[in-house]
Scaffold this motif. Structure first.
Motif, PDB file in Angstrom:
ATOM      1  N   PHE A  77      -8.290 -17.922 -17.198  1.00 12.86           N
ATOM      2  CA  PHE A  77      -9.357 -18.552 -17.977  1.00 12.86           C
ATOM      3  C   PHE A  77     -10.204 -17.492 -18.684  1.00 12.86           C
ATOM      4  N   ARG A  78     -10.551 -16.447 -17.961  1.00 15.68           N
ATOM      5  CA  ARG A  78     -11.384 -15.394 -18.550  1.00 15.68           C
ATOM      6  C   ARG A  78     -10.626 -14.593 -19.602  1.00 15.68           C
ATOM      7  N   ALA A  79      -9.303 -14.577 -19.476  1.00 14.83           N
ATOM      8  CA  ALA A  79      -8.497 -13.886 -20.490  1.00 14.83           C
ATOM      9  C   ALA A  79      -8.509 -14.637 -21.819  1.00 14.83           C
ATOM     10  N   GLY A  80      -9.008 -15.865 -21.799  1.00  8.21           N
ATOM     11  CA  GLY A  80      -9.068 -16.665 -23.021  1.00  8.21           C
ATOM     12  C   GLY A  80     -10.351 -16.497 -23.803  1.00  8.21           C
ATOM     13  N   SER A  81     -11.039 -15.391 -23.600  1.00 14.22           N
ATOM     14  CA  SER A  81     -12.314 -15.169 -24.291  1.00 14.22           C
ATOM     15  C   SER A  81     -12.160 -15.118 -25.810  1.00 14.22           C
ATOM     16  N   LEU A  82     -10.950 -14.786 -26.274  1.00 12.13           N
ATOM     17  CA  LEU A  82     -10.722 -14.709 -27.721  1.00 12.13           C
ATOM     18  C   LEU A  82     -10.913 -16.067 -28.393  1.00 12.13           C
ATOM     19  N   ILE A  83     -10.628 -17.137 -27.659  1.00 14.78           N
ATOM     20  CA  ILE A  83     -10.808 -18.483 -28.219  1.00 14.78           C
ATOM     21  C   ILE A  83     -12.273 -18.698 -28.569  1.00 14.78           C
ATOM     22  N   ALA A  84     -13.126 -18.432 -27.589  1.00 14.35           N
ATOM     23  CA  ALA A  84     -14.561 -18.615 -27.803  1.00 14.35           C
ATOM     24  C   ALA A  84     -15.073 -17.671 -28.887  1.00 14.35           C
ATOM     25  N   ASN A  85     -14.564 -16.437 -28.894  1.00 15.51           N
ATOM     26  CA  ASN A  85     -14.989 -15.474 -29.910  1.00 15.51           C
ATOM     27  C   ASN A  85     -14.662 -15.971 -31.314  1.00 15.51           C
ATOM     28  N   MET A  86     -13.468 -16.530 -31.473  1.00 12.85           N
ATOM     29  CA  MET A  86     -13.061 -17.011 -32.792  1.00 12.85           C
ATOM     30  C   MET A  86     -13.889 -18.222 -33.213  1.00 12.85           C
ATOM     31  N   ILE A  87     -14.054 -19.166 -32.303  1.00 12.84           N
ATOM     32  CA  ILE A  87     -14.805 -20.386 -32.636  1.00 12.84           C
ATOM     33  C   ILE A  87     -16.236 -20.042 -33.051  1.00 12.84           C
ATOM     34  N   ILE A 125      -6.871  -2.467 -21.301  1.00  8.19           N
ATOM     35  CA  ILE A 125      -7.534  -3.641 -20.717  1.00  8.19           C
ATOM     36  C   ILE A 125      -6.553  -4.802 -20.555  1.00  8.19           C
ATOM     37  N   THR A 126      -5.689  -5.004 -21.557  1.00 11.29           N
ATOM     38  CA  THR A 126      -4.699  -6.086 -21.481  1.00 11.29           C
ATOM     39  C   THR A 126      -3.724  -5.851 -20.327  1.00 11.29           C
TER      40      THR A 126
END
Length: 335
Positions: A96-106, A277-278
């Protein structure tokens, strides 16, 4: 020598930190606030002694600006660690935390009016699908993470599922607050310049009074930690409560992780930082699955592959590596 050492410390510190975190959560799922407070206190103390030199160095970024950043950082940190008390397993937490890019883009689209290439949208779609798959599969078999007490009634599947939903909400809130914090950091850095050490110090110092609102919870789990089973400390040869030992390990490795990432961001190109980091996140996930024997089905693997592949596409890791290799080969030819 400093860069290889920093990379080694990122893997050692961050991966070990996840191990200690999972040990803590398995020992006491409700210890999230205690963990957060301990991390904040230690890093703030180190910053007070080293960065601010016992308060003699004035901040270069205004305290008022820091307060906005701090409030977001505090809420996101508490939500992330508190989610373990709501039947959230460690692998799902990491994915879930690895999905931070979704929130960043939105938020980038909504707030900064950014426009992205097709590959960015594709990668975020992959990450979203990956998280959704893992979440749905995890939701199909929710189990209570709370220790069973002799005088307590067993929870029903619906109870477990309800608390799990709240945990997912906490993680989602933390995800978007972290993304908003990142955007605000960009604004501050553009206005004042980059002062990462100072920001690290003040973002951990200023929230400390906010923990007063969590005093009873922190104290309750401190008592549980102190009264946990004794455990021998390797090498030193002394014994201490198991949970306290895990907590110390978590705090120290968290500090090592943060400091090492800081060195990387100041000494290395973004390609190196992103790659390290990845890889670190992926290794932590694999270790959590294998060592702690967390349930992980083929669907979880599909979701995980989607998340990390999407992350690699979004960060343009492969093209950057190719470009870096081409540049180095051209340099060698010139020489």
């Amino acid at each position: 020598m400093r860069i290889p050492l920093a990379i080694a410390c990122v893997f050692l510190g961050c991966c070990t930190n996840v191990v200690f975190l999972e040990l803590l959560v398995k020992e006491d799922p409700g210890s999230g606030n205690l963990i957060t407070f301990s991390q904040f206190f230690f890093i703030a103390l180190e910053g007070f002694l080293v960065t601010s030199k016992c308060g003699t160095v004035k901040p270069r970024i205004g305290i008022k600006d820091y307060m906005i950043l701090v409030s977001m950082f505090f809420v996101s940190s508490v939500c992330n660690n508190y989610a373990f008390d709501f039947n959230i397993p460690m692998p799902l937490h990491m994915i879930f935390r690895a999905g931070s890019l979704i929130a960043n883009m939105i938020l980038g689209i909504l707030i900064l009016k950014k426009k992205y290439t097709f590959s960015k949208y594709l990668s975020v779609l992959m990450i979203s699908f990956g998280i959704v798959i893992c979440t749905i599969i995890s939701g199909a078999d929710v189990k209570s993470t709370q220790p069973v007490k002799g005088d307590s009634l067993p929870t029903t599947p619906w109870d477990d599922f309800f608390w799990w939903i709240l945990g997912i909400i906490l993680l989602t809130v933390a995800l978007f607050i972290s993304a908003r914090m990142g955007i605000y950091q960009e604004v501050l850095y553009a206005r004042y310049g980059k002062h990462a050490k100072e920001a690290l110090y003040y973002t951990h110092l200023l929230p400390l009074p906010l923990f007063i609102t969590l005093t009873s919870n922190i104290w309750e789990h401190t008592v549980l930690a102190v009264n946990s089973a004794p455990m021998a400390v390797p090498i030193i040869g002394i014994t201490m409560p198991k949970t306290i030992l895990y907590l110390i390990g978590n705090v120290l490795t968290q500090y090592m992780c943060i400091r090492s990432v800081f060195v990387l961001t100041t000494e290395c190109p973004s390609l190196t930082v992103t790659l390290v980091i990845t890889l670190r996140k992926f290794i932590s996930l694999i270790f959590s699955i294998v060592y702690f024997q967390n349930p992980f089905t083929i669907y979880h693997w599909v979701g995980t592959v989607l998340v990390f592949t999407g992350t690699i596409i979004f960060t343009e890791l492969v093209p950057k590596i190719q470009q870096s290799l081409q540049t180095s080969s051209k340099t060698e030819k010139v020489q």
